[in-house]
Write an enzyme that holds these catalytic residues in place. Sequence first.
Site, PDB file in Angstrom:
ATOM      1  N   GLU A  25      42.759 -34.936  30.409  1.00 32.88           N
ATOM      2  CA  GLU A  25      44.039 -34.217  30.277  1.00 32.88           C
ATOM      3  C   GLU A  25      44.834 -34.321  31.593  1.00 32.88           C
ATOM      4  O   GLU A  25      46.053 -34.491  31.580  1.00 32.88           O
ATOM      5  CB  GLU A  25      43.764 -32.756  29.891  1.00 32.88           C
ATOM      6  CG  GLU A  25      44.935 -32.079  29.208  1.00 32.88           C
ATOM      7  CD  GLU A  25      44.487 -30.904  28.306  1.00 32.88           C
ATOM      8  OE1 GLU A  25      43.277 -30.780  27.987  1.00 32.88           O
ATOM      9  OE2 GLU A  25      45.351 -30.102  27.908  1.00 32.88           O
TER      10      GLU A  25
ATOM     11  N   GLU B 163      46.417 -37.592  31.583  1.00 38.21           N
ATOM     12  CA  GLU B 163      47.512 -37.643  30.594  1.00 38.21           C
ATOM     13  C   GLU B 163      48.764 -36.972  31.186  1.00 38.21           C
ATOM     14  O   GLU B 163      49.884 -37.481  31.062  1.00 38.21           O
ATOM     15  CB  GLU B 163      47.070 -36.927  29.296  1.00 38.21           C
ATOM     16  CG  GLU B 163      48.117 -37.057  28.170  1.00 38.21           C
ATOM     17  CD  GLU B 163      47.743 -36.216  26.936  1.00 38.21           C
ATOM     18  OE1 GLU B 163      46.636 -35.591  26.933  1.00 38.21           O
ATOM     19  OE2 GLU B 163      48.539 -36.148  25.981  1.00 38.21           O
TER      20      GLU B 163
ATOM     21  N   CYS C  53      43.101 -27.215  23.669  1.00 35.84           N
ATOM     22  CA  CYS C  53      41.666 -26.893  23.476  1.00 35.84           C
ATOM     23  C   CYS C  53      41.485 -25.667  22.585  1.00 35.84           C
ATOM     24  O   CYS C  53      40.403 -25.424  22.052  1.00 35.84           O
ATOM     25  CB  CYS C  53      41.012 -26.669  24.841  1.00 35.84           C
ATOM     26  SG  CYS C  53      42.014 -25.668  25.932  1.00 35.84           S
TER      27      CYS C  53
ATOM     28  N   SER D 179      48.854 -31.872  24.014  1.00 31.45           N
ATOM     29  CA  SER D 179      48.055 -32.927  24.663  1.00 31.45           C
ATOM     30  C   SER D 179      47.237 -33.629  23.577  1.00 31.45           C
ATOM     31  O   SER D 179      46.803 -33.000  22.611  1.00 31.45           O
ATOM     32  CB  SER D 179      47.086 -32.284  25.678  1.00 31.45           C
ATOM     33  OG  SER D 179      45.947 -33.102  25.812  1.00 31.45           O
TER      34      SER D 179
ATOM     35  N   LYS E 230      36.503 -22.323  15.878  1.00 30.20           N
ATOM     36  CA  LYS E 230      35.907 -23.628  16.223  1.00 30.20           C
ATOM     37  C   LYS E 230      35.242 -24.290  15.007  1.00 30.20           C
ATOM     38  O   LYS E 230      35.248 -25.502  14.846  1.00 30.20           O
ATOM     39  CB  LYS E 230      34.868 -23.417  17.337  1.00 30.20           C
ATOM     40  CG  LYS E 230      35.493 -23.198  18.724  1.00 30.20           C
ATOM     41  CD  LYS E 230      36.109 -24.474  19.262  1.00 30.20           C
ATOM     42  CE  LYS E 230      36.839 -24.225  20.585  1.00 30.20           C
ATOM     43  NZ  LYS E 230      37.536 -25.451  21.067  1.00 30.20           N
TER      44      LYS E 230
ATOM     45  N   GLU F 290      37.757 -26.120  13.260  1.00 31.88           N
ATOM     46  CA  GLU F 290      38.177 -27.306  14.037  1.00 31.88           C
ATOM     47  C   GLU F 290      37.210 -28.452  13.774  1.00 31.88           C
ATOM     48  O   GLU F 290      37.599 -29.601  13.541  1.00 31.88           O
ATOM     49  CB  GLU F 290      38.223 -26.965  15.532  1.00 31.88           C
ATOM     50  CG  GLU F 290      38.659 -28.157  16.395  1.00 31.88           C
ATOM     51  CD  GLU F 290      38.542 -27.886  17.907  1.00 31.88           C
ATOM     52  OE1 GLU F 290      37.529 -27.262  18.313  1.00 31.88           O
ATOM     53  OE2 GLU F 290      39.455 -28.277  18.652  1.00 31.88           O
TER      54      GLU F 290
ATOM     55  N   GLU G 112      40.130 -35.415  11.066  1.00 29.17           N
ATOM     56  CA  GLU G 112      40.215 -36.468  12.113  1.00 29.17           C
ATOM     57  C   GLU G 112      39.092 -36.355  13.142  1.00 29.17           C
ATOM     58  O   GLU G 112      38.987 -37.109  14.083  1.00 29.17           O
ATOM     59  CB  GLU G 112      41.585 -36.400  12.807  1.00 29.17           C
ATOM     60  CG  GLU G 112      41.810 -35.209  13.714  1.00 29.17           C
ATOM     61  CD  GLU G 112      42.404 -34.012  12.950  1.00 29.17           C
ATOM     62  OE1 GLU G 112      42.201 -33.919  11.714  1.00 29.17           O
ATOM     63  OE2 GLU G 112      43.046 -33.146  13.608  1.00 29.17           O
TER      64      GLU G 112
ATOM     65  N   CYS H 148      39.104 -17.078  26.099  1.00 26.50           N
ATOM     66  CA  CYS H 148      37.946 -17.198  25.184  1.00 26.50           C
ATOM     67  C   CYS H 148      36.910 -16.095  25.386  1.00 26.50           C
ATOM     68  O   CYS H 148      36.182 -15.730  24.467  1.00 26.50           O
ATOM     69  CB  CYS H 148      37.267 -18.556  25.393  1.00 26.50           C
ATOM     70  SG  CYS H 148      38.403 -19.904  25.010  1.00 26.50           S
TER      71      CYS H 148
END
Lengths: 194, 175, 568, 144, 460
Positions: free
Chosen positions: E161, E164, E181, E201, E240, E243, E248, E385
């Site tokens: 990241e 990036e 994230c 991102s 999560k 996710e 993908e 978190c």
Amino acid sequence: MPSEFGLFVSTDIAKCSGCKACEMACFQSHNIKRNNVGKTVGTISVPVTPKLYVTVIETASMPVQCKHCENSPCKAVCQQKAISRVGSQIIVDEAKCIGCKDCLMACPFGAIALLPFYVGGRQAPQADSSGGKVAASKCDLCYEDPEGPACVRVCPNEALRLTDVNEERKKKNIAAAEALAVINAGDPGRRALS
Amino acid sequence: MLCIGCRTCMIGCVVAHEGKHIFEVDPDGYDFHPKLKVIKTFNVSVPVQCKHCEAPACMAACKSDAIHIVNGTVIIRTEKCIGCKSCAEACPFGAIQMVTLGSARNADGAPRSVANKCDLCQDQPKGPACLRVCPTAALRLVKEEDLGQTLKNKRLATLGLALGAEAQKQAAIGA
Amino acid sequence: MSMGVHEIEDAALLFVFGYNGADSHPIVARRIVRAKQKGAKIICCDPRRIETARIADMHLQLKGGTNLLLVNALANVIIEEGLCDDDFIEKHSTGFEEFKEVIKKYTPEGVAERTEISAGEIRKAARMYAQSGRSMILYGMGVCQFGQAVDVVKGLANLAIMTGNFGRPAVGIGPVRGQNNVQGACDMGALPNVYPGYQSVTVPAIREKFEKAWGVKLSDQPGITLTNVPHHVLHEPDPKKRIHAYYIMGEDPAQSDPDLAEVRESLEKCDFVILQDIYMNKTGQYADVILPATGWCEHDAVYSCCDRGFQKARKLIEPTGDVKRDWEIIGLISKAMGRPMEYTNTVQIWNEVIDLCPGFMGATDEKLEKNACIQWPCRSKEEHDMGTVFLHKDGKFAHPDGKAKFAPSEWRPPQELENEEYPLSFSTVREVGHYSVRTMSGNCRTLRNLEDEPGWIQMNPEDCGELGLRHGELVKVRSKRGYCITRCLPTERVKKGATYMTYQWWIGACNELTIGNLDPISKTPEYKYCACRVEKIEDQAWAEKHVREEYEEIRANMGIQTKGGRAA
Amino acid sequence: MTIKRIQSTCAYCGAGCQIMFTVDTEKNKILEAEPAPGRTNDGTLCLKGHYGWDYLNDPQILSKRLTKPMIRKGGKGSPLEEVEWDEAVRYTAGRLAEIKAKHGPNSIMCTGSARGSGNEANYVMQKFARVTIGTNNVDHCARI
Amino acid sequence: MTETYIAIDQNLCTGCQECTKVCPNLAIEGLPHQPQKTNPDKCVRCGQCVQKCKSYVSIAEHGAAAYARVRKERGLPDAFKEPLFAAHFFSRIDEVKKALADPDLFTVVQCAPAVRVAIAEDFGAPLGTLAAGKLAAALRRIGFDKVFDTNFAADVTIMEEGSELIDRVKKGGVLPMFTSCCPAWVRYLELNYPGQRQHLSTCKSPQQMEGALFKTYGAKLLNVPPKKLYSVSVMPCTCKQSESARPEMKDSGQRDVDVVLTTRELAWLIKDLGIDFQALPDEKYDSPLGDYTGAAEIFGVSGGVMEAALRTGYELLTGQPIPAVDVTAVRGTNGFRHADVQVGDLTLKVGVVTGLKHVKPVMEDLKAGRLDLHFVEVMTCPEGCISGGGQPKLICDTDAGEAFGNRVAATYEHDRGLPLRKSHENPSVQKLYADFLKKPLGHESHKLLHTTYCGDPKHH
């Protein structure tokens, strides 16, 4: 000066949402030592046994809890003498309770429930019966907690209030007197003599 | 405006309910629980007592069936009172006071504390004692017809004012 | 009182100065309320917001101890704005010029700061008083119980004279006397300087008249006052003037005199103390002999009420115990001392009295028996003369020239002002449900239920806040002379820095604190002003227990078989 | 039971209210106090008028009715002992005469009473002071 | 819609609507005092309602048998004794237990930075007790063949990241760049601001990166055929799991992460297997995919990802180490804060959002072009978190202040205690690039560690 009559927690029914945060807090504050309940739900290994009971209908909700009556019917009917007056509050000694259910029937508010009595994570043994011990469970106003009733502290909507009926009366009397002053002022008949 | 805060009404109330024998018995042998209370603030001195509401909050709050309206007067039958204080909490005027009775006892021997409030001297032939003993006649029994009469008088007065104002306006226009 | 109680409600303006009717005389307060209902204006001058102040058109909440400043300032405005009744002054008064000279100095602006009343208010009040047409002054202990009392009474009288408010219905000046027969005791000559009917002991002609009537040579030297007895017992340098015997009838100096510590000492040091009363009281602890007398309702008597009205009090029940009537006891003692003074009943005594006093001549027993209330002077025995409602009719005054005398005087502050160590002012006030030393009302069941020991001290909520006091808390109130314990009563009716305590209590005995500063003429102590300090009691449980124990001890001292079983 | 209604004057404050008492003469007890149409009170009474008479039956709340003459025989500070009237009168008269002789008439102070005793008692007391004792030392609590 | 993740039990819910007050996307509907319903098409699965709900199965109200019945319905082990509440997440303990019991599966586990500062609370330890060592030991006792750590992938995320960001800044790419994230935030953006997707991102979250590496780099190291490798993740988060199920997330040839457990579920599993957590010794996570630096650990708190990125980004850009390792400017708990960080001659404008209700104004500024920032970290939960939906649930919300405060403190304390505190200093990460990924944003990285967040959020 200690209150002459029993304090009790009263609910502002307009604010109570019925979320039961009070029941959880009540259970926690009475089981930290007895069933080593911590701060998180994970530390609870016994059924939740609250001492106040949130009751919900379509239009409203409130926790029903003990009013600590002055001529308390529950104390009067308890043959086991498990219910006594401590200071101005009415307290149930759960260890002495034999679960005869008389106090449940005597209490007009339904503020007492018969719930399993757990100590050290296990249900206290009942002399011979297979099921574990049950005991009358009702609000004791957290009389051993210096910070006062846990339910009042945690209510997210501040719907619960510790009420001293004499202190409240004094405030209301003053307001009522001031109101009478207004009424008298407006009433010509009271003022002039013929 | 007429009340001078002398509290004669409070003793009159006790004598009317406890009876005249209290002037002979042992000084601690009777209950001195006035059913009205003189309140003194910066603006006013006045006794506060039960208004005998038409839809009494205390009656609604009572779970022991101890509070009823008996021909217009809200009465507490103290022998049925369990002292749960809900009525005292419900009354917005603070007209109900919890009092501890001297002699009465509960089933388990504990002294009885019950709700105490004005009963308009329900069983007295000459009506409310407080009213009779007040030196400045500051207390008045408002019966249903009195209420009606008061409203009528006020409305007539309002009408009178309106007429007066109207006449003045006409005069102003005329002049 | 120059007027009758029933006239109060007909006044056009009531000028109530240092008098709390609601607590002292509820029935007189009733008249004040009725006056208001009849449209009268009321001006109330009182440091507290008493009931009269609440319904008054103007409440001059003056700082304690500044009475004469206010009175003189009012007079100043009346002169300055030409509101005097010149005709009445010219015909019925003397000394107006010297009076104006003194009053000139007391401008409203000059006194505003000290009295805490704005000049504007003083001007407005003066105008209202002068122009009402029928203004009546009522005053009470708020005027009399000060170091400067007589001057203030004269000051108030000046106001009445200069505005012609005398000698007509519903006007004049009225000291509303406190006790049921205080007027009677004065009428009967129980005063060191006058015989019955206010006839002076120093006037030879009068003295001779009484010598002839009583058949004995009388002393021409005025006696001493009750309030000077402690001085004459303890500190009097000249042995001839010292007091050795004290014959007390129906009084309780050990509770009602100021500076009780000194009073107790004087009673101990006085050789021989006699107490003749119906109830044991604090003085009884020091009495060498107790003579039990009959109480009210146990004997016949004539009382004089506050507006000079003679009225009969009748015997209702036989007295309990081996008791005798007061005058019977005195007669026996007098006989034992070789001077028989026996009477068979009160009527015989009363007839002797009215024959000696021209002013009371007409108040015969026959008239009184018909439940009449005869206000003296009542000079003729005929049926029609039922007394005089108001004095000074047509402007006639008691002075030789028949005129009223202006009597100006300069203001003096109270003797003991608040200071660093005692930051609050202290004053005694009355509890409506009780009376004087409480041996009567204190033993009435319902009056005791309504209000009981140790009484209350009224304080401003701010002062309570600073001391951390809550309503009903027991506190210690201390002055230079002593202390007592009472309950705190926060109320907005009292200004910051001032405290007021009801004086009927034996545990909350505020006379432990009061100062013995006497008015030079009337010898009345300055009950209404001294300096005190209020202390919080941390251990309330101890305090409550202490009060209970003290109460039990008092009852034991009074001879009651208390639970403790000990009786004096 | 013979009930009589007698009108009398209140002995508390200076207003001089007229009270109508209901008395049971047989039991020698006062039953009730009601307002009477007096000039000053006009048919009304305050709390002391209505309820201030039951001290007469000696409830011993604050102190005790005096029912017997008493003398502190052992002098100052010793307990009071009940005696008969003639002894009390003789003792009182004797001490007063002794003090009068030793210190003169002006060493004795008498008080009248502004309360229940009444005018006649005050007249006799001031006459006793001025005639029997020979002093003008007589006063009462008008000034306190 | 496929299985839901968060649900409200209609028989238990009293309709108090306390959950609606905390739901960031108004995904809970119902009348007061009536049972409430979650709307799966709006629910971002953050689990804050699960944390808030106090309406439990009560003996007094629902009877003694009700508890056992509901426990069975939710597939929880019989040893489970905690109270059951109306709002709950679906538990996947059974799947994990089945996998552990399957002899020919090679089970690998990773756990998030925030788990280690809270798990001990469910065993009676004080709030915010740091128990990293015990957590590793517990996972071994449970029977996982390899105990790795999401923190390793966090360091990798920083590398990717960070690069990036520099790339976007240098080459005029789309700015500001938002972190990706937090899966609930990603879903929230897809649902409410689909047009702004390019600001996200392209990096996967550390969980997904670690999962992808397990089944490629890890499989080679352990020479276990990827098919046989079962990838489990322990997260403080209830989102999560969804996710990991995104279409993908299969770049390793098969699903990168097979199943996700919340912190609370791990505690249930530990208790179910009779392991005495408090008595466990401190153990290390297996190398290399379990080695991590302080920068990775602070991912668990709000502003942590930003600070970690700056610690490495600064050096990547200027070649010099960052003067102060503790970038306190981005720390704190209030909803939206921003700061200017001088990185060489570049003034990097950064922003940190915690709690989705604070992101709305930021997005409005973004749409109006008023958002003058380069890099924005967005976390859904109140304080990052550590206050996730799967973390140990507080009995009284009045303890929230103390709980979150202690967990944040424990996280920073753990960070300070580690030898290496910048992601690029992690030797195992350097070896990973040397042997496998060659360089950040390289071909391999793009294949495994990046994604385009395609697809319509409605059906996954």
